[in-house]
Each structure stands twice: as structure tokens, then as C-alpha cells.
Design a protein around this motif. Structure first.
Motif, PDB file in Angstrom:
ATOM      1  N   LEU A  45       0.865  -1.192   0.000  1.00 16.37           N
ATOM      2  CA  LEU A  45       0.000   0.000   0.000  1.00 16.37           C
ATOM      3  C   LEU A  45       0.894   1.233   0.000  1.00 16.37           C
ATOM      4  CD1 LEU A  45      -3.172   0.680   2.090  1.00 16.37           C
ATOM      5  CD2 LEU A  45      -1.266   2.259   2.330  1.00 16.37           C
ATOM      6  N   TRP A  46       0.539   2.171  -0.834  1.00 12.80           N
ATOM      7  CA  TRP A  46       1.202   3.487  -0.803  1.00 12.80           C
ATOM      8  C   TRP A  46       0.272   4.483  -1.467  1.00 12.80           C
ATOM      9  CZ3 TRP A  46       2.495   6.510  -5.079  1.00 12.80           C
ATOM     10  CH2 TRP A  46       3.102   7.738  -4.749  1.00 12.80           C
ATOM     11  N   GLY A  47       0.187   5.667  -0.855  1.00 10.64           N
ATOM     12  CA  GLY A  47      -0.642   6.733  -1.435  1.00 10.64           C
ATOM     13  C   GLY A  47      -0.773   7.864  -0.435  1.00 10.64           C
ATOM     14  N   PRO A  48      -1.412   8.935  -0.879  1.00 10.47           N
ATOM     15  CA  PRO A  48      -1.614  10.067   0.029  1.00 10.47           C
ATOM     16  C   PRO A  48      -2.378   9.628   1.279  1.00 10.47           C
ATOM     17  CG  PRO A  48      -2.327  10.624  -2.213  1.00 10.47           C
ATOM     18  CD  PRO A  48      -2.044   9.157  -2.201  1.00 10.47           C
ATOM     19  N   ALA A 123      25.273 -13.399  -5.595  1.00 11.82           N
ATOM     20  CA  ALA A 123      24.859 -12.013  -5.877  1.00 11.82           C
ATOM     21  C   ALA A 123      24.372 -11.378  -4.588  1.00 11.82           C
ATOM     22  CB  ALA A 123      23.731 -12.002  -6.913  1.00 11.82           C
ATOM     23  N   SER A 124      24.634 -10.087  -4.492  1.00 10.84           N
ATOM     24  CA  SER A 124      24.014  -9.286  -3.433  1.00 10.84           C
ATOM     25  C   SER A 124      22.812  -8.594  -4.054  1.00 10.84           C
ATOM     26  CB  SER A 124      25.018  -8.231  -2.945  1.00 10.84           C
ATOM     27  OG  SER A 124      24.326  -7.075  -2.506  1.00 10.84           O
ATOM     28  N   VAL A 125      21.649  -8.730  -3.429  1.00 11.24           N
ATOM     29  CA  VAL A 125      20.421  -8.107  -3.957  1.00 11.24           C
ATOM     30  C   VAL A 125      19.831  -7.222  -2.865  1.00 11.24           C
ATOM     31  CG1 VAL A 125      18.163  -8.481  -5.019  1.00 11.24           C
ATOM     32  CG2 VAL A 125      20.014 -10.141  -5.390  1.00 11.24           C
ATOM     33  N   VAL A 126      19.744  -5.937  -3.165  1.00 17.82           N
ATOM     34  CA  VAL A 126      19.256  -4.943  -2.202  1.00 17.82           C
ATOM     35  C   VAL A 126      18.044  -4.238  -2.783  1.00 17.82           C
ATOM     36  CG1 VAL A 126      19.824  -2.767  -1.026  1.00 17.82           C
ATOM     37  CG2 VAL A 126      21.559  -4.559  -1.213  1.00 17.82           C
ATOM     38  N   PHE A 127      17.031  -4.049  -1.961  1.00 16.94           N
ATOM     39  CA  PHE A 127      15.841  -3.277  -2.347  1.00 16.94           C
ATOM     40  C   PHE A 127      15.742  -2.074  -1.420  1.00 16.94           C
ATOM     41  CE2 PHE A 127      11.913  -1.985  -3.921  1.00 16.94           C
ATOM     42  CZ  PHE A 127      10.918  -1.974  -2.959  1.00 16.94           C
ATOM     43  N   LEU A 128      15.826  -0.897  -2.011  1.00 15.72           N
ATOM     44  CA  LEU A 128      15.690   0.352  -1.252  1.00 15.72           C
ATOM     45  C   LEU A 128      14.357   0.983  -1.625  1.00 15.72           C
ATOM     46  CD1 LEU A 128      19.160   2.129  -1.643  1.00 15.72           C
ATOM     47  CD2 LEU A 128      18.087   1.489   0.511  1.00 15.72           C
ATOM     48  N   VAL A 129      13.559   1.349  -0.640  1.00 20.82           N
ATOM     49  CA  VAL A 129      12.292   2.013  -0.949  1.00 20.82           C
ATOM     50  C   VAL A 129      12.187   3.269  -0.092  1.00 20.82           C
ATOM     51  CG1 VAL A 129      11.022   0.465   0.651  1.00 20.82           C
ATOM     52  CG2 VAL A 129       9.775   1.766  -1.105  1.00 20.82           C
ATOM     53  N   THR A 130      11.885   4.383  -0.765  1.00 19.86           N
ATOM     54  CA  THR A 130      11.716   5.668  -0.087  1.00 19.86           C
ATOM     55  C   THR A 130      10.269   6.104  -0.245  1.00 19.86           C
ATOM     56  OG1 THR A 130      14.008   6.223  -0.618  1.00 19.86           O
ATOM     57  CG2 THR A 130      12.587   8.037   0.115  1.00 19.86           C
ATOM     58  N   LEU A 131       9.612   6.327   0.885  1.00 22.16           N
ATOM     59  CA  LEU A 131       8.159   6.551   0.895  1.00 22.16           C
ATOM     60  C   LEU A 131       7.870   7.979   1.358  1.00 22.16           C
ATOM     61  CD1 LEU A 131       8.098   3.280   2.712  1.00 22.16           C
ATOM     62  CD2 LEU A 131       6.623   3.469   0.710  1.00 22.16           C
ATOM     63  N   GLY A 132       7.143   8.686   0.549  1.00 21.32           N
ATOM     64  CA  GLY A 132       6.756  10.068   0.862  1.00 21.32           C
ATOM     65  C   GLY A 132       5.754  10.528  -0.172  1.00 21.32           C
ATOM     66  N   ALA A 133       5.878  11.750  -0.628  1.00 25.15           N
ATOM     67  CA  ALA A 133       4.965  12.240  -1.673  1.00 25.15           C
ATOM     68  C   ALA A 133       5.159  11.459  -2.958  1.00 25.15           C
ATOM     69  CB  ALA A 133       5.193  13.726  -1.912  1.00 25.15           C
TER      70      ALA A 133
END
Ligand code: TA6
Length: 289
Positions: A45-48, A123-133
């Protein structure tokens, strides 16, 4: 004990036991609400904070350790599509990732860092998630081995629209695509892709940004990408929706997928020591009058 509790940030990041009892982080920032499962490092889930969500989530989705979540952003790796005797769309989306960091950024956005536990190749597997507007996602693969590593990767993003009959996907005019249903290649002739039947297209050799126009919600969902040469556009429509046990028969009316990755002839090959980064940023804009 919720394994995510040690990454809580009071007022911004809360560890919860979400659907199916799966550990997840509930995120609240000044600009968004979000829910991210450890299972699949899945942004569900992501949203305003107010108003309709941006990501679609099926009411019939499974939430179990051995099944993919039907909605949000499934992480597709190390292959896209079906594979004999193996999970469709790879193993990353049905694996519990390790959350290694949660950060509250200046301005109130939250950044999470997940790593994929050892999964059989060097392998190195990285997931970066930045949540904001905006929703900013990075899928970073490094070849730690001594031989070349080839894989497909994709953010299989499900987006919410009010009415599929009125939604449009824009930005792919002139791009060559394979119609997955016909098995034939075409070139996109239209500024705006509209949906009148099952649609399953792999657009190739495109770095284009796309946008989803929703005249009912009077919004544009804008998708910008880098490190990606493939864009998939999918809506199951009536018959396929009815065949999917984890998807409501009428849910095709309220969703579409615009997926960003590297598939088929654009699979990624990393020599030893090389790194690749697939990045997507999604945000909202007002619907132009
Ligand atoms: O997004 C395109 C696609 O490959 C479709 O063919 C459809 O199968 C969809 O992915 C969903 O796949 P899944 O394995 O999640 O049911």
C-alpha cells in the motif's frame, strides 16, 4: 516477536502483524501512508494519507509465506514469467527479505533497506524504498561471484484506477512491443493506450517515462524509470480475472499494471564485480483541465 520491531521509528514506522499474520511495517509520513511486508519486501500500500490509494491490492490476495501477494509492487527476480518446475516470476516475491535499515529522512520521508537472503547464486540483492509524496524504489544487484551472472528483474507494479474503461496509459508511442497473447511484435501507434480486452504487452528498448491518466479521479500517476529497458502493460480483463483465484472477478475494472524492468533480450548480464540498479519513481499530478 515481530522481527521488524527493532526498526520501528516512533510516529513514522510501526511494526505490525498484517494480513495472514505476516510481519510488516506501517509507515505514516506527512505525505503518505504505506504498508510494506517483509514477505517479498512487498510494498502493498502506498498513497496520500487521504483519498484513494495509488497502488491496487486485490481483496482476494493470498497473504502466506509460499504465495505471491496480488497487488502493490511484486519484486520480480531472477526471472520474469513462467518457468518449468519453478515459481512463476522468480523466487524474490515469495521470499522473506531481511530488513537491514529504516531511516527517517529530513522532510519526513521514510527509507527502508531490504536484502535478499542467500538465494543460490553469488549475488548481493538490495531493495531500497523511499516513501513520501513519491514512491521511489531501487533494485540493486551486485555480482559477487567469479563468473557472469544473468537475470531478469522487474517492479510488477499494480496501480489503482477508478474505471479501466476510461483510464489511459501514455508515453509509449513509437515503441516496439510483443503482444504476449498473440506472440507477435507491433509498434505502438497511439499516444494513449486504452483497454477494451485482456492486454499483455512487453514494450522493449524503452527508457520512456509513462503516465496513467484517470479522468474519474482527475489525477495522473507518473512513472519515471532508470536502469530499465522493458515496460510491461497488463490488464487481465474478464476471462483471465475469473481464472485467477487470488483476484476478484470484477477487479480488472479498477486496476492496471505498468511494470518497469529488464526482460527477455534485455535481461541483465553482470561480469564479476559489476553492479546494476533498476530505479522507479512514482508520483501523482493533477489531471490537466
Ligand atoms: O504482467 C504480465 C504477466 O506476465 C501476465 O502474463 C500475468 O501472468 C501477470 O504477469 C501476473 O502473473 P502472476 O504470476 O503474478 O499471476
Amino acid at each position: 516477536m515481530n522481527p521488524l520491531e527493532r526498526h520501528e521509528i516512533p510516529g513514522s514506522v510501526t511494526a505490525v502483524s498484517a494480513k495472514g499474520g505476516l510481519p510488516a511495517l506501517r509507515i505514516e509520513t506527512p505525505d503518505c501512508s504505506a504498508l510494506v511486508y517483509q514477505h517479498g519486501a512487498h510494498v502493498a500500500l502506498w498513497g496520500p494519507r487521504e483519498g484513494p490509494p495509488v497502488l491496487f491490492m486485490s481483496d482476494a490476495s493470498d497473504f502466506s509465506p509460499d504465495k505471491p501477494i496480488r497487488g502493490g509492487v511484486p519484486l520480480i527476480y531472477p526471472w520474469f514469467g513462467p518457468r518449468e518446475g519453478a515459481p512463476g516470476h522468480g523466487t524474490a516475491r515469495i521470499t522473506a527479505w531481511d530488513l537491514t535499515e529504516s531511516l527517517l529522512l529530513p522532510g519526513g520521508d521514510v527509507r527502508l533497506r531490504f536484502t535478499l537472503p542467500h538465494h543460490g547464486n553469488d549475488a548481493s540483492v538490495v531493495f531500497l524504498v523511499t516513501l513520501g509524496a513519491s514512491l521511489r524504489m531501487e533494485f540493486i544487484v551486485s555480482n559477487l561471484g567469479s563468473s557472469a551472472l544473468t537475470f531478469e528483474n522487474c517492479f510488477h507494479t499494480y496501480l489503482h484506477v477508478a474505471d479501466i474503461h476510461q483510464a489511459e496509459v501514455r508515453g509509449l508511442r513509437g515503441v516496439s512491443y510483443t503482444d504476449q497473447l498473440l506472440g507477435e511484435r507491433f509498434t505502438e501507434e497511439h499516444d494513449a493506450i486504452r483497454f477494451t480486452a485482456e492486454t499483455d504487452r512487453v514494450y522493449q528498448n524503452t527508457t520512456d517515462a509513462t503516465e496513467i491518466a484517470d479522468p474519474v479521479l482527475r489525477r495522473l500517476i507518473r512513472i519515471r524509470k532508470s536502469g530499465s529497458l522493458s515496460t510491461v502493460v497488463w490488464n487481465p480483463w474478464i476471462d483471465k480475472a475469473a481464472r485467477m483465484p487470488d483476484f476478484g472477478d470484477d477487479e480488472y475494472l479498477r486496476m492496471l499494471c505498468v511494470e518497469s524492468g529488464n526482460l527477455r533480450e534485455h535481461a541483465v548480464t553482470l561480469l564479476p564485480g559489476q553492479t546494476s540498479a533498476l530505479e522507479v519513481e512514482i508520483d501523482l499530478a493533477p489531471f490537466p483541465l
